[in-house]
Motif scaffolding. Sequence first.
Motif, PDB file in Angstrom:
ATOM      1  N   GLY A  87      47.069  22.135   5.381  1.00 27.19           N
ATOM      2  CA  GLY A  87      48.408  22.346   5.382  1.00 27.19           C
ATOM      3  C   GLY A  87      48.766  23.828   6.101  1.00 27.19           C
ATOM      4  O   GLY A  87      49.880  24.263   6.273  1.00 27.19           O
ATOM      5  N   ASP A  88      47.511  24.286   6.554  1.00 22.29           N
ATOM      6  CA  ASP A  88      47.783  25.714   7.135  1.00 22.29           C
ATOM      7  C   ASP A  88      47.766  25.570   8.636  1.00 22.29           C
ATOM      8  O   ASP A  88      46.666  25.285   9.160  1.00 22.29           O
ATOM      9  N   LEU A  89      48.815  26.074   9.092  1.00 26.08           N
ATOM     10  CA  LEU A  89      49.096  25.964  10.675  1.00 26.08           C
ATOM     11  C   LEU A  89      48.292  26.998  11.347  1.00 26.08           C
ATOM     12  O   LEU A  89      48.088  26.888  12.591  1.00 26.08           O
ATOM     13  N   HIS A  90      47.579  28.089  10.747  1.00 26.29           N
ATOM     14  CA  HIS A  90      46.782  29.080  11.193  1.00 26.29           C
ATOM     15  C   HIS A  90      45.599  28.295  11.810  1.00 26.29           C
ATOM     16  O   HIS A  90      44.852  28.893  12.763  1.00 26.29           O
ATOM     17  N   LYS A  91      45.123  27.200  11.378  1.00 27.59           N
ATOM     18  CA  LYS A  91      44.012  26.407  11.650  1.00 27.59           C
ATOM     19  C   LYS A  91      44.117  25.187  12.628  1.00 27.59           C
ATOM     20  O   LYS A  91      43.070  24.584  13.067  1.00 27.59           O
ATOM     21  N   VAL A  92      45.369  25.123  13.277  1.00 29.18           N
ATOM     22  CA  VAL A  92      45.541  24.393  14.245  1.00 29.18           C
ATOM     23  C   VAL A  92      45.621  25.241  15.535  1.00 29.18           C
ATOM     24  O   VAL A  92      46.500  26.217  15.888  1.00 29.18           O
ATOM     25  N   ASP A  93      45.011  24.605  16.645  1.00 34.31           N
ATOM     26  CA  ASP A  93      45.210  24.889  18.055  1.00 34.31           C
ATOM     27  C   ASP A  93      46.499  24.513  18.547  1.00 34.31           C
ATOM     28  O   ASP A  93      46.838  23.307  18.634  1.00 34.31           O
ATOM     29  N   PRO A  94      47.641  25.554  19.022  1.00 33.70           N
ATOM     30  CA  PRO A  94      48.887  25.054  19.330  1.00 33.70           C
ATOM     31  C   PRO A  94      48.631  24.184  20.584  1.00 33.70           C
ATOM     32  O   PRO A  94      49.634  23.458  20.810  1.00 33.70           O
ATOM     33  N   VAL A  95      47.647  24.420  21.549  1.00 30.23           N
ATOM     34  CA  VAL A  95      47.654  23.504  22.561  1.00 30.23           C
ATOM     35  C   VAL A  95      47.328  22.011  22.167  1.00 30.23           C
ATOM     36  O   VAL A  95      48.066  21.115  22.884  1.00 30.23           O
ATOM     37  N   ASP A  96      46.835  21.729  20.953  1.00 37.91           N
ATOM     38  CA  ASP A  96      46.566  20.378  20.612  1.00 37.91           C
ATOM     39  C   ASP A  96      47.990  19.681  20.116  1.00 37.91           C
ATOM     40  O   ASP A  96      48.120  18.424  20.316  1.00 37.91           O
ATOM     41  N   ILE A  97      48.962  20.692  19.712  1.00 39.14           N
ATOM     42  CA  ILE A  97      50.206  20.183  19.474  1.00 39.14           C
ATOM     43  C   ILE A  97      50.972  19.724  20.496  1.00 39.14           C
ATOM     44  O   ILE A  97      51.526  18.652  20.562  1.00 39.14           O
ATOM     45  N   VAL A  98      51.008  20.688  21.583  1.00 34.39           N
ATOM     46  CA  VAL A  98      51.869  20.249  22.613  1.00 34.39           C
ATOM     47  C   VAL A  98      51.172  19.099  23.280  1.00 34.39           C
ATOM     48  O   VAL A  98      51.800  18.103  23.964  1.00 34.39           O
ATOM     49  N   LYS A 129      37.469  27.066  32.387  1.00 41.80           N
ATOM     50  CA  LYS A 129      37.077  28.366  32.704  1.00 41.80           C
ATOM     51  C   LYS A 129      37.831  28.425  34.100  1.00 41.80           C
ATOM     52  O   LYS A 129      37.643  27.463  34.978  1.00 41.80           O
ATOM     53  N   GLY A 130      38.526  29.579  34.195  1.00 44.99           N
ATOM     54  CA  GLY A 130      39.043  29.838  35.760  1.00 44.99           C
ATOM     55  C   GLY A 130      40.383  29.172  35.721  1.00 44.99           C
ATOM     56  O   GLY A 130      41.106  29.298  36.846  1.00 44.99           O
ATOM     57  N   LYS A 131      40.808  28.404  34.637  1.00 47.17           N
ATOM     58  CA  LYS A 131      41.979  27.684  34.661  1.00 47.17           C
ATOM     59  C   LYS A 131      43.282  28.363  33.715  1.00 47.17           C
ATOM     60  O   LYS A 131      42.766  28.828  32.694  1.00 47.17           O
ATOM     61  N   GLU A 132      44.380  28.370  34.261  1.00 47.62           N
ATOM     62  CA  GLU A 132      45.435  28.981  33.443  1.00 47.62           C
ATOM     63  C   GLU A 132      46.253  27.993  32.633  1.00 47.62           C
ATOM     64  O   GLU A 132      46.725  26.890  32.965  1.00 47.62           O
ATOM     65  N   CYS A 133      46.565  28.175  31.308  1.00 48.32           N
ATOM     66  CA  CYS A 133      46.857  27.276  30.513  1.00 48.32           C
ATOM     67  C   CYS A 133      48.385  27.661  30.397  1.00 48.32           C
ATOM     68  O   CYS A 133      48.717  28.756  30.078  1.00 48.32           O
ATOM     69  N   PRO A 134      49.350  26.788  30.389  1.00 44.34           N
ATOM     70  CA  PRO A 134      50.833  26.974  30.182  1.00 44.34           C
ATOM     71  C   PRO A 134      51.268  27.427  28.647  1.00 44.34           C
ATOM     72  O   PRO A 134      52.224  28.161  28.583  1.00 44.34           O
ATOM     73  N   VAL A 135      50.427  27.144  27.947  1.00 41.57           N
ATOM     74  CA  VAL A 135      50.752  27.377  26.489  1.00 41.57           C
ATOM     75  C   VAL A 135      50.222  28.817  26.047  1.00 41.57           C
ATOM     76  O   VAL A 135      49.114  29.123  26.242  1.00 41.57           O
ATOM     77  N   LEU A 136      51.252  29.623  25.605  1.00 43.33           N
ATOM     78  CA  LEU A 136      51.011  31.034  25.403  1.00 43.33           C
ATOM     79  C   LEU A 136      50.616  31.290  24.159  1.00 43.33           C
ATOM     80  O   LEU A 136      50.408  30.197  23.284  1.00 43.33           O
ATOM     81  N   LYS A 137      50.058  32.370  23.523  1.00 45.41           N
ATOM     82  CA  LYS A 137      49.437  32.582  22.422  1.00 45.41           C
ATOM     83  C   LYS A 137      50.465  32.467  21.193  1.00 45.41           C
ATOM     84  O   LYS A 137      51.816  32.561  21.401  1.00 45.41           O
ATOM     85  N   ALA A 138      50.138  31.860  19.943  1.00 44.41           N
ATOM     86  CA  ALA A 138      51.075  31.525  19.013  1.00 44.41           C
ATOM     87  C   ALA A 138      51.350  32.723  18.280  1.00 44.41           C
ATOM     88  O   ALA A 138      50.540  33.688  18.034  1.00 44.41           O
ATOM     89  N   TYR A 139      52.479  32.809  17.554  1.00 45.48           N
ATOM     90  CA  TYR A 139      52.881  33.470  16.524  1.00 45.48           C
ATOM     91  C   TYR A 139      53.270  32.871  15.274  1.00 45.48           C
ATOM     92  O   TYR A 139      53.825  31.580  15.390  1.00 45.48           O
ATOM     93  N   TYR A 140      53.039  33.434  14.181  1.00 43.27           N
ATOM     94  CA  TYR A 140      53.438  32.872  12.893  1.00 43.27           C
ATOM     95  C   TYR A 140      54.288  33.536  11.910  1.00 43.27           C
ATOM     96  O   TYR A 140      54.310  34.890  12.099  1.00 43.27           O
ATOM     97  N   ARG A 141      55.300  32.783  11.222  1.00 42.56           N
ATOM     98  CA  ARG A 141      56.065  33.479  10.443  1.00 42.56           C
ATOM     99  C   ARG A 141      56.937  32.356   9.652  1.00 42.56           C
ATOM    100  O   ARG A 141      56.903  31.080   9.782  1.00 42.56           O
ATOM    101  N   GLY A 295      47.640  33.697  16.826  1.00 39.86           N
ATOM    102  CA  GLY A 295      46.659  32.789  16.910  1.00 39.86           C
ATOM    103  C   GLY A 295      46.394  32.632  18.598  1.00 39.86           C
ATOM    104  O   GLY A 295      47.344  32.644  19.343  1.00 39.86           O
ATOM    105  N   ALA A 296      45.105  32.168  18.990  1.00 41.57           N
ATOM    106  CA  ALA A 296      44.858  31.755  20.237  1.00 41.57           C
ATOM    107  C   ALA A 296      45.518  30.555  20.512  1.00 41.57           C
ATOM    108  O   ALA A 296      45.412  29.512  19.869  1.00 41.57           O
ATOM    109  N   GLY A 297      46.230  30.538  21.936  1.00 40.76           N
ATOM    110  CA  GLY A 297      46.987  29.345  22.219  1.00 40.76           C
ATOM    111  C   GLY A 297      46.613  29.266  23.648  1.00 40.76           C
ATOM    112  O   GLY A 297      47.090  28.321  24.479  1.00 40.76           O
ATOM    113  N   SER A 298      45.739  30.091  24.488  1.00 42.73           N
ATOM    114  CA  SER A 298      45.694  30.098  25.694  1.00 42.73           C
ATOM    115  C   SER A 298      44.229  30.190  26.304  1.00 42.73           C
ATOM    116  O   SER A 298      43.492  30.572  25.262  1.00 42.73           O
TER     117      SER A 298
END
Length: 298
Positions: A87-98, A129-141, A295-298
């Motif tokens: 249940g720890d969202l820090h362990k989930v890649d936000p790109v996978d959610i989107v 590699k070399g591609k830009e991801c539209p999902v930005l870095k995640a923040y937690y609160r 967390g990393a999201g990009s």
Amino acid sequence: MQLNRSRRPRASGPRGRRALATGVFALAASALAAGCGDPGDLRSAGATPTAVGPTRLWPDLPPASSPVGDYGNADTEQVDGVKVPGGDLHKVDPVDIVKAQAAAHPDDYTGPSALYKETADALRDCGRKGKECPVLKAYYRDFTGDGKDDVVVGIRMPDEQLAIRVYAMEKGHLTQIMGTSDAVLGVELAGRDLVLRAVSDIPGYEYRTAWSWDRHQRAMLPTRDEFLRSSDAPRPEGARSPAPVPELTEDPGREDPAPGPSAGERPGPGDPDGFDGPDGPDGSSAPAGSGDSSGAGS
């Protein structure tokens, strides 16, 4: 036991009485002078203005029964196909959610999960590699007040828009509790509020909306919407610079959220359902929550 007391001879005769009278007069004058300069004296603050209550206009006008628009809906959505270890969202890649939401709604261009087709297509480039991801870095609160961090995800959209989504673990399920998009000037975390600053049609002004958790709707709602002068918003060439807008700051007891994890505002620590949002006193208290993190999201 005998106590030693030093005693002075009593003054007698006219000279003694005059000296005693002079001393009493001097003591009284000194006390009077001290009383006149007492800063605790009551002073008039002037006339009190007459209180004027609110005046209701058009009292016979029947109230509306339904809203014109859908601004601020409490749309929520359960996200399937994404594992959340412990249940720890820090362990989930936000790109996978989107990606999971985009796959579940390939033709959906409305509601909290809406994405432009080109943005959805660009998700395929995330991690390459070399591609830009539209999902930005995640923040937690911890917005919900359950003691666990929720995650804020930003997604770049066409026409300089940014989609902002917040995900939480609700009853053991990954759930989107907020979703909106706008031409954003900035996004801020202030206690347990998520504050969006957006461009206005009027140069030199901006919209500022605070989204807060509401335990009745089990969603984040736009609890405060303001139209303000802005130092960042575009303004006519040659116009005078506006006065600086006071920044929403973190609770002094917390760390700055930019580099690391997060926390929040308003839920009462003893409220198991989380903060009461727009309801006011029920569950409202000083900010509380975990420290900031990113967390990393990009």
